[in-house]
Design a protein around this motif. Sequence first.
Motif, mmCIF file in Angstrom:
data_model
loop_
_atom_site.group_PDB
_atom_site.id
_atom_site.type_symbol
_atom_site.label_atom_id
_atom_site.label_comp_id
_atom_site.label_asym_id
_atom_site.label_seq_id
_atom_site.Cartn_x
_atom_site.Cartn_y
_atom_site.Cartn_z
ATOM 1 N N PHE A 28 -8.062 6.207 8.785
ATOM 2 C CA PHE A 28 -6.993 5.676 9.456
ATOM 3 C C PHE A 28 -6.675 6.382 10.713
ATOM 4 C CE2 PHE A 28 -4.808 4.867 5.139
ATOM 5 C CZ PHE A 28 -5.456 3.595 5.108
ATOM 6 N N GLU A 37 -2.703 -6.135 13.091
ATOM 7 C CA GLU A 37 -2.387 -5.310 11.840
ATOM 8 C C GLU A 37 -0.857 -5.218 11.748
ATOM 9 O OE1 GLU A 37 -4.227 -1.489 11.638
ATOM 10 O OE2 GLU A 37 -2.462 -0.426 11.203
ATOM 11 N N PHE A 52 2.287 5.030 13.803
ATOM 12 C CA PHE A 52 1.149 4.359 14.186
ATOM 13 C C PHE A 52 0.998 4.724 16.014
ATOM 14 C CE2 PHE A 52 2.995 2.082 10.755
ATOM 15 C CZ PHE A 52 1.646 1.652 10.113
ATOM 16 N N ILE A 61 0.957 -1.088 -0.333
ATOM 17 C CA ILE A 61 0.045 -0.064 -0.050
ATOM 18 C C ILE A 61 0.882 1.317 0.001
ATOM 19 C CG2 ILE A 61 -0.372 -0.102 2.557
ATOM 20 C CD1 ILE A 61 -2.940 1.283 2.028
ATOM 21 N N ILE A 101 4.067 7.113 2.524
ATOM 22 C CA ILE A 101 4.641 5.797 3.253
ATOM 23 C C ILE A 101 4.136 4.819 2.385
ATOM 24 C CG2 ILE A 101 2.512 5.127 4.390
ATOM 25 C CD1 ILE A 101 4.555 4.145 6.767
ATOM 26 N N HIS A 146 -9.392 3.042 16.401
ATOM 27 C CA HIS A 146 -10.234 1.903 16.166
ATOM 28 C C HIS A 146 -9.479 0.687 16.527
ATOM 29 C CE1 HIS A 146 -7.231 2.532 12.572
ATOM 30 N NE2 HIS A 146 -7.471 1.206 12.659
ATOM 31 N N VAL A 195 0.619 5.430 0.616
ATOM 32 C CA VAL A 195 -0.455 6.110 1.190
ATOM 33 C C VAL A 195 0.146 7.609 0.570
ATOM 34 C CG1 VAL A 195 -1.511 7.181 3.082
ATOM 35 C CG2 VAL A 195 -0.967 4.822 3.093
ATOM 36 N N HIS A 228 -8.761 -3.666 15.421
ATOM 37 C CA HIS A 228 -9.183 -4.700 14.266
ATOM 38 C C HIS A 228 -9.341 -6.330 15.140
ATOM 39 C CE1 HIS A 228 -8.402 -2.057 10.861
ATOM 40 N NE2 HIS A 228 -6.979 -1.721 11.786
ATOM 41 N N PHE A 279 -3.500 5.518 12.785
ATOM 42 C CA PHE A 279 -2.491 5.818 11.840
ATOM 43 C C PHE A 279 -2.597 7.250 11.241
ATOM 44 C CE2 PHE A 279 -0.530 6.139 7.539
ATOM 45 C CZ PHE A 279 0.735 5.687 7.790
ATOM 46 N N HIS A 321 -5.930 1.870 18.176
ATOM 47 C CA HIS A 321 -4.883 2.677 17.766
ATOM 48 C C HIS A 321 -5.333 3.493 16.404
ATOM 49 C CE1 HIS A 321 -5.857 -1.030 15.062
ATOM 50 N NE2 HIS A 321 -5.258 -0.238 14.010
ATOM 51 N N ARG A 335 2.389 -4.261 9.707
ATOM 52 C CA ARG A 335 2.790 -3.053 8.738
ATOM 53 C C ARG A 335 4.296 -3.070 8.463
ATOM 54 N NH1 ARG A 335 -1.567 -4.092 7.767
ATOM 55 N NH2 ARG A 335 -3.523 -2.629 7.533
ATOM 56 N N ALA A 386 4.077 0.712 2.499
ATOM 57 C CA ALA A 386 4.308 -0.287 3.495
ATOM 58 C C ALA A 386 3.590 -1.760 2.733
ATOM 59 C CB ALA A 386 3.476 -0.053 4.661
HETATM 60 C C1 LIG Z 1 0.398 2.365 6.396
HETATM 61 S S1 LIG Z 1 -0.936 1.371 6.279
HETATM 62 C C2 LIG Z 1 -2.345 2.283 6.488
HETATM 63 C C3 LIG Z 1 -2.789 2.414 7.627
HETATM 64 C C4 LIG Z 1 -3.590 1.174 7.716
HETATM 65 O O1 LIG Z 1 -3.963 0.150 7.172
HETATM 66 C C5 LIG Z 1 -4.446 0.897 9.193
HETATM 67 O O2 LIG Z 1 -5.322 -0.109 9.262
HETATM 68 C C6 LIG Z 1 -4.167 2.012 10.470
HETATM 69 O O3 LIG Z 1 -4.809 1.533 11.442
#
Ligand SMILES: CSCCC(=O)/C(O)=C/O
Length: 258
Positions: free
Chosen positions: A154, A164, A175, A137, A213, A158, A139, A160, A205, A203, A166, A215
């Motif tokens: 981002f 995550e 982050f 990805i 970036i 939030h 950004v 997941h 971003f 977290h 990266r 990643a």
């Molecule tokens: C640099 S990856 C973009 C951020 C992302 O995918 C994410 O889930 C952030 O929490």
Amino acid sequence: MDPVPPTDPEVVVVRYTGGREVVFFSSSVFLPASDYKDSLNPILVASKEKISIIIIIIIIIIIIMDGRKDVIEAWYMDDSDEDQRLPHHREPKEFVSLDQLAELGVLSWRLEADDVDNDKELKKIRKDRGYSYMDLIEVCPEKLPNYEDKIKSFFEEHLHTDEEIRYCLGGSGYFDVRDHSDRWIRVAVKKGGMIVLPAGIYHRFTLDTNNYIKAMRLFVGEPVWTPYNRPHDHLPARKEYVEAFVNKEAGCHAVEAR
Ligand SMILES: CSCCC(=O)/C(O)=C/O
Ligand SMILES: [Fe+2]
Ligand code: NI
């Protein structure tokens, strides 16, 4: 007095001091090697204890020179509403170690970002942790469809339901993760830095002022990118995270306080 050679030399190493051959006994006394021509010359004998000390010193040096620190740095954030892309250090700065991050379940590596295809360490991490899925990805406005919306989402706090993962291959970004006391820690990741945010950690971003970036995103199986904006404390992933990393830490402090 005639010097006495060691009766039970355990390790034998050749050494020179100031151009002269010497013999090193476990007693730490250096003696001219010429005195031991028949037995050990030009040999240096060191005890097991000294070898252990040398190994400990090497380990300390390796820890101090942890290469991850060049590409991953973390600190507590201030409370200002200024541009999210600024570092937001507290005054005075309050850094957070990679070990402290690990206590929150945030793992980190430094990898060779210029040779991703042949990187044995990356292959091993992927195999060990089951990261079968991989994509890239970028950004920045030119490369990321719906850039403005994505940047906004981002930066919404939030979680997941999966890790995550990266791996920064170029550029840099922040982050932000919540610590045990719900304070924001900013994790700055540069090229070569790879981090894993555990499932259930709150977290967000943001890009930094470099505004770019690139990643690698890794995942176990088919990827699920769904962000669950805070509050989502009822999700099993959140409960498991709190149980594994937040309550455990609170328990430690309760014991300390007694
Ligand atoms: C640099 S990856 C973009 C951020 C992302 O995918 C994410 O889930 C952030 O929490
Ligand atoms: Fe996320
Ligand atoms: Ni919900």
